[in-house]
Design a protein around this motif. Sequence first.
Motif, PDB file in Angstrom:
ATOM      1  N   GLU A  61      44.826  42.945  37.777  1.00 45.73           N
ATOM      2  CA  GLU A  61      44.938  44.296  37.239  1.00 45.73           C
ATOM      3  C   GLU A  61      45.795  45.117  38.188  1.00 45.73           C
ATOM      4  O   GLU A  61      45.950  44.773  39.359  1.00 45.73           O
ATOM      5  CB  GLU A  61      43.565  44.964  37.109  1.00 45.73           C
ATOM      6  N   GLN A  63      45.663  48.825  39.786  1.00 43.81           N
ATOM      7  CA  GLN A  63      44.811  50.008  39.952  1.00 43.81           C
ATOM      8  C   GLN A  63      45.711  51.183  40.330  1.00 43.81           C
ATOM      9  O   GLN A  63      46.534  51.071  41.244  1.00 43.81           O
ATOM     10  CB  GLN A  63      43.779  49.770  41.051  1.00 43.81           C
ATOM     11  N   ARG A  65      45.875  54.861  41.837  1.00 42.80           N
ATOM     12  CA  ARG A  65      45.046  55.675  42.730  1.00 42.80           C
ATOM     13  C   ARG A  65      45.798  56.931  43.156  1.00 42.80           C
ATOM     14  O   ARG A  65      47.023  56.946  43.208  1.00 42.80           O
ATOM     15  CB  ARG A  65      44.698  54.862  43.980  1.00 42.80           C
ATOM     16  N   SER A  81      40.104  57.742  38.423  1.00 43.33           N
ATOM     17  CA  SER A  81      40.486  56.922  39.566  1.00 43.33           C
ATOM     18  C   SER A  81      39.404  55.924  39.937  1.00 43.33           C
ATOM     19  O   SER A  81      38.240  56.288  40.024  1.00 43.33           O
ATOM     20  CB  SER A  81      40.763  57.827  40.758  1.00 43.33           C
ATOM     21  N   PRO A  82      39.765  54.671  40.196  1.00 44.06           N
ATOM     22  CA  PRO A  82      41.118  54.182  39.965  1.00 44.06           C
ATOM     23  C   PRO A  82      41.329  53.879  38.489  1.00 44.06           C
ATOM     24  O   PRO A  82      40.460  53.328  37.827  1.00 44.06           O
ATOM     25  CB  PRO A  82      41.190  52.903  40.804  1.00 44.06           C
ATOM     26  N   THR A  84      42.821  51.704  35.575  1.00 44.31           N
ATOM     27  CA  THR A  84      43.077  50.273  35.466  1.00 44.31           C
ATOM     28  C   THR A  84      44.135  50.000  34.417  1.00 44.31           C
ATOM     29  O   THR A  84      44.038  50.490  33.293  1.00 44.31           O
ATOM     30  CB  THR A  84      41.782  49.522  35.091  1.00 44.31           C
ATOM     31  N   ASP A  86      45.333  46.842  32.476  1.00 48.28           N
ATOM     32  CA  ASP A  86      44.945  45.467  32.186  1.00 48.28           C
ATOM     33  C   ASP A  86      46.170  44.572  32.049  1.00 48.28           C
ATOM     34  O   ASP A  86      47.264  45.026  31.698  1.00 48.28           O
ATOM     35  CB  ASP A  86      44.133  45.416  30.887  1.00 48.28           C
ATOM     36  N   MET A 116      49.946  52.349  43.330  1.00 47.63           N
ATOM     37  CA  MET A 116      49.520  51.240  42.491  1.00 47.63           C
ATOM     38  C   MET A 116      49.142  50.069  43.397  1.00 47.63           C
ATOM     39  O   MET A 116      49.933  49.651  44.244  1.00 47.63           O
ATOM     40  CB  MET A 116      50.646  50.826  41.542  1.00 47.63           C
ATOM     41  N   ALA A 121      41.176  40.372  39.108  1.00 44.67           N
ATOM     42  CA  ALA A 121      40.224  40.945  38.148  1.00 44.67           C
ATOM     43  C   ALA A 121      39.542  39.829  37.367  1.00 44.67           C
ATOM     44  O   ALA A 121      39.832  39.610  36.190  1.00 44.67           O
ATOM     45  CB  ALA A 121      40.938  41.916  37.213  1.00 44.67           C
TER      46      ALA A 121
END
Length: 149
Positions: A61, A63, A65, A81-82, A84, A86, A116, A121
């Motif tokens: 993934e 993330q 932030r 946050s964060p 996601t 996919d 990022m 995941a």
Amino acid sequence: MRLPDADPAIPLPAYQTAAAAGADLCANLAAPDRAQGVTLAPLARALIPTGLALAIPDGWEAQIRPRSGLALRHGLTIPNSPGTIDSDYRGPLGVILLNLGDAPVTIRHGDRIAQMVLAPAPQARFHLVDALEDTARGQGGFGSTGGAA
């Protein structure tokens, strides 16, 4: 990939130091917003485009932030946050920014707006059970492990 209406002069995500965990994402505003930017009043939020779409490997993934400097100086954060991204999403990458500060903040075309982080995941398999095995912590919830608030 860059989206067709994106400004190619805006840099791709980039790590700012050799040991950085997060790559900075830049605002790639729509053509009508590029000159004046997007202004967020206190407590306002907006979806800021990056001009990018990603292909993330299966089992990973991205993330999204907040940037700590924007949070400290202006109160800008990412409310989910964060965030996601996919591995099967192929649409435009946007960043939801929220102004928790007490003054309006203008996001300019090309500003670094978020970080990022790519992370594994794995998907779990869920099973219903009748009981859980005991642990030293047990059912102790928020604050149960001690420490100052």
